[in-house]
Design an enzyme around this catalytic site. Structure first.
Site, PDB file in Angstrom:
ATOM      1  N   CYS A  59       0.788  -1.234   0.000  1.00 23.03           N
ATOM      2  CA  CYS A  59       0.000   0.000   0.000  1.00 23.03           C
ATOM      3  C   CYS A  59       0.816   1.277   0.000  1.00 23.03           C
ATOM      4  O   CYS A  59       0.325   2.321  -0.401  1.00 23.03           O
ATOM      5  CB  CYS A  59      -0.961  -0.003   1.188  1.00 23.03           C
ATOM      6  SG  CYS A  59      -0.178   0.389   2.757  1.00 23.03           S
ATOM      7  N   CYS A  62       3.646   3.138   4.493  1.00 22.74           N
ATOM      8  CA  CYS A  62       4.765   3.105   5.440  1.00 22.74           C
ATOM      9  C   CYS A  62       6.089   3.472   4.785  1.00 22.74           C
ATOM     10  O   CYS A  62       7.143   3.279   5.369  1.00 22.74           O
ATOM     11  CB  CYS A  62       4.880   1.688   5.990  1.00 22.74           C
ATOM     12  SG  CYS A  62       5.424   0.523   4.730  1.00 22.74           S
ATOM     13  N   SER A 372      15.391  -8.447  -3.645  1.00 23.70           N
ATOM     14  CA  SER A 372      16.504  -8.846  -4.513  1.00 23.70           C
ATOM     15  C   SER A 372      16.053  -9.831  -5.582  1.00 23.70           C
ATOM     16  O   SER A 372      15.040 -10.526  -5.439  1.00 23.70           O
ATOM     17  CB  SER A 372      17.608  -9.484  -3.670  1.00 23.70           C
ATOM     18  OG  SER A 372      17.107 -10.648  -3.041  1.00 23.70           O
ATOM     19  N   VAL A 373      16.848  -9.899  -6.617  1.00 18.76           N
ATOM     20  CA  VAL A 373      16.598 -10.860  -7.700  1.00 18.76           C
ATOM     21  C   VAL A 373      16.709 -12.276  -7.132  1.00 18.76           C
ATOM     22  O   VAL A 373      15.876 -13.146  -7.383  1.00 18.76           O
ATOM     23  CB  VAL A 373      17.622 -10.635  -8.837  1.00 18.76           C
ATOM     24  CG1 VAL A 373      17.526 -11.723  -9.885  1.00 18.76           C
ATOM     25  CG2 VAL A 373      17.434  -9.268  -9.456  1.00 18.76           C
ATOM     26  N   GLY A1135     -23.906   9.402   4.901  1.00 19.19           N
ATOM     27  CA  GLY A1135     -25.030   9.809   4.059  1.00 19.19           C
ATOM     28  C   GLY A1135     -24.818  11.139   3.359  1.00 19.19           C
ATOM     29  O   GLY A1135     -25.771  11.789   2.955  1.00 19.19           O
ATOM     30  N   GLU A1314     -21.440  10.791  -1.692  1.00 14.91           N
ATOM     31  CA  GLU A1314     -21.857   9.468  -2.130  1.00 14.91           C
ATOM     32  C   GLU A1314     -22.320   9.371  -3.576  1.00 14.91           C
ATOM     33  O   GLU A1314     -21.937   8.440  -4.267  1.00 14.91           O
ATOM     34  CB  GLU A1314     -22.952   8.965  -1.190  1.00 14.91           C
ATOM     35  CG  GLU A1314     -22.413   8.835   0.228  1.00 14.91           C
ATOM     36  CD  GLU A1314     -23.352   8.136   1.150  1.00 14.91           C
ATOM     37  OE1 GLU A1314     -24.481   8.609   1.277  1.00 14.91           O
ATOM     38  OE2 GLU A1314     -22.975   7.116   1.736  1.00 14.91           O
TER      39      GLU A1314
END
Ligand SMILES: Cc1cc2nc3c(=O)[nH]c(=O)nc-3n(C[C@H](O)[C@H](O)[C@H](O)COP(=O)(O)OP(=O)(O)OC[C@H]3O[C@@H](n4cnc5c(N)ncnc54)[C@H](O)[C@@H]3O)c2cc1C
Ligand code: FES
Ligand code: FES
EC number: 1.2.3.7
Length: 1383
Positions: A59, A62, A372-373, A1135, A1314
């Site tokens: 995501c 961090c 790493s690879v 709402g 909304e």
């Protein structure tokens, strides 16, 4: 040997590193070796900007910048990493920069942070620090590119395309990314200022120079170089190698292969080897993101400091890449054109370039920077990780160097993958990609025509990566042209990730093809053969789709050789599929892949108003810069009080079972566990939450009602220990004498398991349905549509902190949209009066409805534990548990019957909806009226609407943004589409003919329809057609579809009518002695800009005293956190109308204050010429004027508003990928308090809607347990999945006369939170239109051109496999058959 190990032991034992320039030195006792950088930063430093969004690298919340000295290059490198996966011990000698280090309120904000605020690119703000760091890193690294010309003053060397990609691995659930992309682009040297969207820096029509002068100035020299890598690190710790030991665990950073060998041997033969020592070799530790190992190892061996493992060596024989080389560095090396001393052959460069381009789609920049690879390949070898690298390196003859003990071995990648899993003593040293020029072994009469072709493929939900593919492939071929055509002399075809343990070579297909001259027949046979080889393992999702991808990619690779042999002038030809007019070769002359810019453009038109200044103005969101620097405080950022404990839920994995007991796994160490709380520990009622409709228990008392039901709460000294213990819990279930669970709405109907609807909601009959059906020329009877759930994916998961207070009181900080009910629930649970419980909510890292009812048990569980243990207890739920317990949006099954005339006019509609509410009522009983509200957007003639709210043994569903509205809008469009298909007419004409007239609107909406002038839908319907050139584009699209075989486009224009119900709201405005103003409202700031609007309204209304301008007053207003004891009846923030209600409440308070102050001011004016605000207030204090006012706004109107939009979508028939090319939204916003905030809501809501309709699958297993429980499996939109052209126009419609702010009327604006979500149904409709074209084409290949297959239902979400299935899983084979038949 022991000496050698001792030698390693001589290495520095303390960890030394810097965070934002501050020195940290930690000794063995300070740190556990498995501590992540994120855990350390959040718990032991003041730097809370690093947020935990997922804990698995998916995501970007961090992300930090890591600066590291490279002794070989003698320079400092700066790159981003995900701190949730980086182990603290591995940052020795490094410097870490977090968002606070980039800029902050004390030292000054960085232009990045200021621009985030000014471009309105931060809503809830939880993702913003991570975004800022990602962009900062891109800027820092761009400035290092000495081969680039100096940029224009104020800009960076970054290009627009790089700028947009800088944040492609970062998720944002609020903004829809467009403004964030604009922030990034604003730094790019090649940006066209015209392309930058709406912001608070400049006004329309200003020149580029003026615009630039108003942007917060960017100076590359101010990128905090000194604090990025402080002096004290320059002098010491250059190697970074260290040895740490902690409670019998050891961390080694060997500096040579010999040291490594000895370390590994020591375990085999050493005195301390008892066969039990667990060893973990690590490089970037990103593998943790996938495997989420909970194990703590005895020994960690970090490979990063062994020179042989970090080499990148290029020579005539190929490229050797050390196993510890990061994927980013490997990409850089593979892309590098010039190597001193020799020149690679063009073909080798192309192979390398394409491998690099493919690698750029692995994960995200910040994962590739540390992953790493070798780590990737070892994961594939040992654990069958679905690797891209293994597949793409397979056909190019990659060699592997491994070391087992003292034995060194060289073997092919294929042999490496085929071996049984290597044990931990085997270390991958390096890989070698051979040079392709040296492998030219083709003996051909006419060798000048020999060509090497190489291409890689992956089909994944996100075009730029950050998503595992459904299938990946890489093909290498050597071809020559002879008199018969193109002949394949060599052919190596690799496929992976399709439900296979390891990538495979399709050898039978290779053998079949080699030596053959390519023809349609040969290709057809090859695809048939391939179909027998690519067979996904049992249990793989979408197996047929994956197989079809393999065939599609092979076709894509080889077909250009058949159809246009003359075009084989170079290797780029692979990118051309047939003679598709749309498809341009996507490579430049050097063969380098040119990725298109993500977002070509976006236009935002808003109408701001000065009339009620600052109300109506696009003011920057309050606190946006603080959010960008990470200084904004969310619940989990509140420092832990002394003795604080942490909790984690133990949930049921069974749908309906008696809980006999809970134990922890045998031999497991439940370190730090203090208590296990169950229903028995609740002093008062077992109440987890309540809504107006019903209650649910905090913990399953005896019987767990659904998978995901709360059973217990384990309390431990740290969040990690609590989570670990919850994971180790083994629940003893018993199902004897229990009925089978109800896991579907059909079963609920069978067993009459329903929640009773209030009579006002059940059922609805508008007009005479039977009469309408009789009047119809055509009827569709009992058609069905199904809709699934959606997860909120707020970036901040559920969190709370409960602190016991004197006299049996409890203070609870909760990330909560409904603190009022949380207070009530906690009080009942604790058995204390409500006034003993104070619930405080300051800001949420996103809510979307998921923190209304669902946040209450989280807060309550902490409060109960805190009460029992008399210690503070907090929780920050991990993403997996959050996803499993959340419930999400309501799935439903819809059955409809519709009657219509031959011209498409609908005369009657009957809709029956079965709503899956889950196990408790929650807010489910409001869903039916919401569905009905948006369903009524068309004139159905007569409408009969019936709903059953089914009680099932699934987690209770809660309201999610646009609850029911979203589904209602979809149902309406599905019916319209169905009618159009049945009549074989354009859908748009059916929409058109069924739009309401004012009379029918009045009939369907009655009092909320408003005045005739307010019904603006027909006007904006036509306006949109003009502004988006809808009809012209429809024509262009037909031409496009005629010319293109493998890409089809669709367009749709959809209206929305949305009813708004206002709710009561309290407010309190107080003016302090110094003239500053503090405002309290019941609503919660969840990113929707509530506080900003409230601040604007306060400033405007108080400015009516006319002592000081509104602008000045605006600066004096502070809106403070919601506190249930300070302001009661706060209600629910949901709402879309909270801002409206709260602004109205504040306005009422201000009116009272204005009246009180006005009379004083008049008196003062008798004594002085003018009165300043401060003077007035001071005098008010002296005269004992009450300077605090409270109000409770009770609404008396409801309203309806209209939106409209059009969308064009393109579908790739080979992969099922959809691209939203253009979206045009026209939004009649009534009178906006802050159009910038509303624009953000519109765009963000729309993109969340794209997620629902196109991307987000939230599946369960057969017991109803959620299985998409993290970022690996749940895919919300990213910057590369939003519309390429995103135009939004907000109309501040003058027609809404009676709703404008006036002395007699109330200020009623149109909500924006909304409804925009509903607009995204149009993407689905346009996709359907494109699929219809694909189906038409498919039928024509089998000679059925006059037939149509247009009455299909396109599922939601229309993910790639779904789209492809509709376009024809075998469309490639059908095409080839058709071509063969034409010969
Ligand atoms: C969010 C995310 C998305 C991803 N998406 C993709 C994707 O789309 N496609 C893809 O191919 N990959 C993907 N990956 C995987 C990623 O490429 C790997 O996690 C990474 O390359 C592993 O490298 P590392 O250095 O972090 O390994 P580590 O995590 O340090 O190690 C991984 C494993 O390999 C062992 N190991 C490491 N190096 C060696 C060595 N030299 N010899 C012996 N054993 C060794 C370790 O003991 C460990 O068991 C993704 C990863 C993340 C976190
Ligand atoms: S929390 Fe680290 S990437 Fe999501
Ligand atoms: S602003 Fe990005 S997640 Fe809320």
């Amino acid at each position: 040997m022991m000496e050698e190990v001792a030698e390693i032991g001589k290495q520095q034992k303390n960890l030394v590193f810097a965070v934002n320039g501050q020195r940290f030195e930690l000794s063995d006792s300070d740190v556990h070796l498995s501590t992540t950088l994120l855990e350390f930063l959040r718990s032991q430093t003041p730097f809370k900007s690093v947020k935990l969004g997922c804990g698995e690298g998916g995501c970007g919340a961090c992300v930090v910048l890591l600066s590291k000295y490279d002794p070989v290059l003698d320079k400092v490198e700066d790159f981003t990493v995900s701190s949730c996966l980086t182990l603290l011990c591995s940052v020795n000698g490094c410097s870490i920069t977090t968002a606070e280090g980039i800029g902050n309120s004390k030292d000054g904000f960085h232009p990045i942070q200021k621009r985030f605020a000014g471009f309105h690119a931060s809503q809830c703000g939880f993702c913003t620090p991570g975004m800022c760091v990602s962009l900062f890193s891109a800027l820092v690294n761009a400035e290092k590119k000495t081969n680039r010309p100096e940029p224009r003053p104020g800009f960076s060397k970054l290009t627009v395309s790089e700028a947009e990609k800088a944040i492609s691995g970062n998720l944002c659930r609020c903004t829809g990314y467009r403004p964030i992309a604009d922030v990034c682009k604003s730094f790019a040297t090649d940006v066209d200022m015209e392309d930058l969207g709406f912001n608070s820096f400049w006004r329309k029509g200003e020149t580029d120079q003026e615009k630039l002068s108003k942007l917060p100035l960017y100076n590359p020299n101010n990128n905090n170089a000194r604090s990025r890598f402080p002096e004290f690190l320059n002098n010491k710790n250059k190697t970074g190698a260290n040895l740490m030991s902690c409670q019998g665990h050891h961390w080694y950073s060997p500096a040579s292969l010999e040291q490594l060998q000895r370390l590994l041997m020591q375990d085999q033969h050493g005195a301390n080897y008892n066969g039990q020592t667990s060893v973990k070799i690590i490089v970037g530790n990103t593998g943790m993101g996938y495997y989420k190992e909970l194990e703590r190892y005895d020994k960690y061996i970090d490979l990063k400091y062994i020179p042989q493992l970090s080499i990148i060596r290029k020579d005539q024989t190929g490229v050797e890449i050390g196993a510890a080389v990061t994927i980013s560095k490997a990409i850089e090396a593979l892309k590098e054109e010039n190597v001193v001393g020799f020149q690679f052959h063009q073909e080798s460069k192309t192979v390398s370039g394409k491998i690099a381009a493919h690698m750029e789609k692995i994960a995200s920049t910040f994962v590739r920077n540390s992953g790493s690879v070798g780590g990737n390949l070892m994961m594939a070898q040992r654990k069958n990780f679905p690797s891209d690298i293994a597949t793409i390196l397979l056909p190019v003859g990659t060699l592997m160097n491994i070391m087992t003990g003292q034995k060194l071995e060289k073997l092919s990648l294929e042999d490496f993958l085929e071996r049984p899993p290597l044990d931990y003593r085997s270390v991958l040293l390096s890989i070698k990609i051979p040079c392709w020029e040296s492998r030219q072994d083709i003996s051909s009469e006419n060798d000048t025509t020999n060509k090497l072709l190489f291409e890689t493929y992956r089909a994944a939900p996100r075009p730029l990566g950050n998503a595992l593919p459904y299938l990946n492939a890489a093909f290498l071929a050597e071809v020559c042209t002879d008199s018969e055509g193109v002949r394949l002399n060599k052919c190596q075809l690799a496929f992976g990730v399709y439900g296979t343990k390891r990538p495979i070579r399709a050898k039978k297909v290779e053998e079949f093809l080699i030596g053959k001259c390519l023809s349609v027949d040969v290709l057809y046979e090859a695809t048939k053969l391939l179909g027998t080889i690519v067979t996904p393992e049992e249990g793989t999702s979408h197996p047929a789709y994956r197989k079809s991808l393999a065939i599609g990619f092979l076709f894509q690779f080889l077909s250009p050789l058949i159809y246009s042999p003359a075009e084989i002038s170079g290797i780029c030809v692979n990118s051309i599929m047939l003679k598709d007019s749309k498809i341009e070769p996507n490579c430049d002359q050097s063969g380098e892949i040119q990725l298109p810019t993500l977002l070509t453009s976006g236009k935002q038109v808003i109408q701001s108003s000065k009339e009620y200044h600052p109300v109506g103005e696009p003011i920057t969101k309050a606190g946006a810069t603080l959010q960008a620097s990470g200084e904004a405080v969310y619940v989990d950022d509140i420092p832990s009080p002394r003795n604080c404990l942490h909790g984690a839920f133990i949930y049921s994995t069974e749908p309906l079972a008696r809980v006999k007991g809970i134990k922890f796994k045998p031999n497991s160490s439940t370190v730090g566990v203090t208590a296990l709380m169950t229903a028995k520990d609740i002093p008062g009622e077992n109440l987890g939450s309540k809504s107006i409709f019903g209650e649910e228990p905090l913990y399953a008392d005896e019987i767990a009602q659904c998978a995901g039901d709360r059973i217990a709460f384990v309390v431990a000294d740290t969040q990690r220990n609590a989570d670990l213990a919850a994971n180790l819990a083994v629940v003893d279930y018993d199902k004897e004498n229990l009925k089978p669970p109800i896991l579907s709405v059909e079963e609920a109907v069978e067993r009459c398991s329903f929640f009773e609807l209030p009579p006002s909601l059940y059922p609805v009959q508008l007009g005479d349905f039977s009469k309408g059906m009789t009047a119809a020329d055509h009827q569709i009877m009992s058609a069905q549509v199904q809709l699934g759930s959606q997860y909120y994916f707020y970036m901040e998961t559920q969190t709370a902190l409960a602190v016991p207070d004197e006299d049996n009181c409890m203070v609870v900080y909760s990330s909560n949209q409904f603190p009022e009910f949380a207070q009530d629930t906690i009080a009942k649970c604790l058995g204390v009066p409500g006034h003993n419980v104070r619930v405080i909510s300051r800001r949420l890292g996103g809510g979307f409805g998921g923190k209304a009812i669902k946040a209450i048990p989280v807060a309550t569980a902490c409060a109960v534990a805190a009460h029992k243990l008399q210690r503070p207890v907090r929780i920050y739920m991990n993403r997996k548990t959050d996803m499993i317990m959340a419930g999400g949006r309501h799935p439903m099954k819809i059955t409809y019957s519709v009657g219509f005339k031959s011209n498409g006019k609908i005369t009657a509609l009957k809709v029956d909806v079965l709503i899956d509410a889950g196990i408790y009522q929650d807010l489910s009983l409001v869903i039916s009226s919401q569905i009905l509200g948006t369903l009524k957007k068309y004139d159905w003639g007569a409408l009969f609407f019936d709903v059953k709210v089914c009680k099932t043994n699934l987690p209770s569903r809660s309201a999610m943004r646009g609850p029911g509205d979203l589904q209602g809008s979809f149902i309406a469009e599905a019916i319209i589409e169905h009618v159009a298909s049945a009549l074989s007419v354009e859908v748009d004409s059916v929409r058109n003919i069924n739009l309401h007239t004012y009379n029918t609107l009045n009939f369907f909406f009655q009092s909320s329809a408003g005045e005739p002038l307010e019904y603006t839908l027909p006007i904006i319907w036509d306006k949109l057609a003009n502004s988006s050139r809808f009809y012209q584009r429809m024509e262009m699209l037909k031409e496009f579809n005629r010319c293109n075989i493998w890409w089809k486009r669709g367009i749709s224009r959809v209206p929305i009518v949305h009813e708004v119900a206002l709710r009561p709201a309290p407010g309190k405005v107080s003016i302090l002695r110094d003239g500053s103003i503090v405002v309290e409202v019941g609503g919660i700031e969840i990113g929707q800009g509530l506080w900003t609007k409230v601040q604007q309204m306060t400033a405007y209304t108080l400015s009516l005293v006319k002592c000081g301008g509104a602008e000045e007053l605006y600066e004096k207003v502070r809106v403070v956190q919601a506190d249930t004891l300070s302001l009661i009846q706060g209600g629910l923030t949901a709402g879309s109308t909270t801002s409206q209600n709260n602004c109205e409440a504040v306005r009422l308070c201000c009116n009272v204050l204005v009246e009180r102050l006005n009379s004083l001011k008049e008196k003062l004016l008798e004594q002085m010429e003018s009165v300043e605000w401060e003077t007035l207030i001071f005098q008010a204090y002296l005269n004992s004027v009450n300077l605090s006012a409270t109000s409770y706004f009770v609404p008396d109107v409801s309203s309806t508003h209209y939106l409209n939009y059009g969308v064009a979508v393109e579908v790739n028939l080979v992969t099922g990928e959809t691209t939203t090319l253009q979206t045009d939204i026209l939004y009649d916003c009534g009178q906006s308090i802050n159009p910038a905030v509303d624009l953000g809501q519109i765009e963000g809501g729309y993109v969340q809607g794209i997620g629902f309709f196109m991307l987000e699958e939230y599946p369960t297993n057969s017991d109803g347990l959620i299985i998409a429980n993290g970022t690996w499996t749940y895919k919300i939109p990213t910057v590369d999945t939003i519309p390429k052209q995103f135009n939004v126009e907000i109309l501040n419609n003058g027609h809404h006369k009676k709703r404008l702010l006036s002395s007699k009327g109330k200020f009623i604006i149109i909500s924006s939170g909304e409804p925009p979500l509903l607009l995204a149904v149009s993407v689905h409709c346009a996709t359907r239109a494109a699929i219809k074209e694909a189906k038409r084409q498919l039928l024509s290949w089998s000679g059925r051109q006059n037939e149509s297959d247009s009455t299909f239902q396109l599922e939601v979400p229309a993910i790639m496999p779904v789209v492809k299935e509709h376009c024809g899983l075998h469309c490639v084979e059908s095409f080839l058959q058709w071509t063969m038949a034409r010969k």
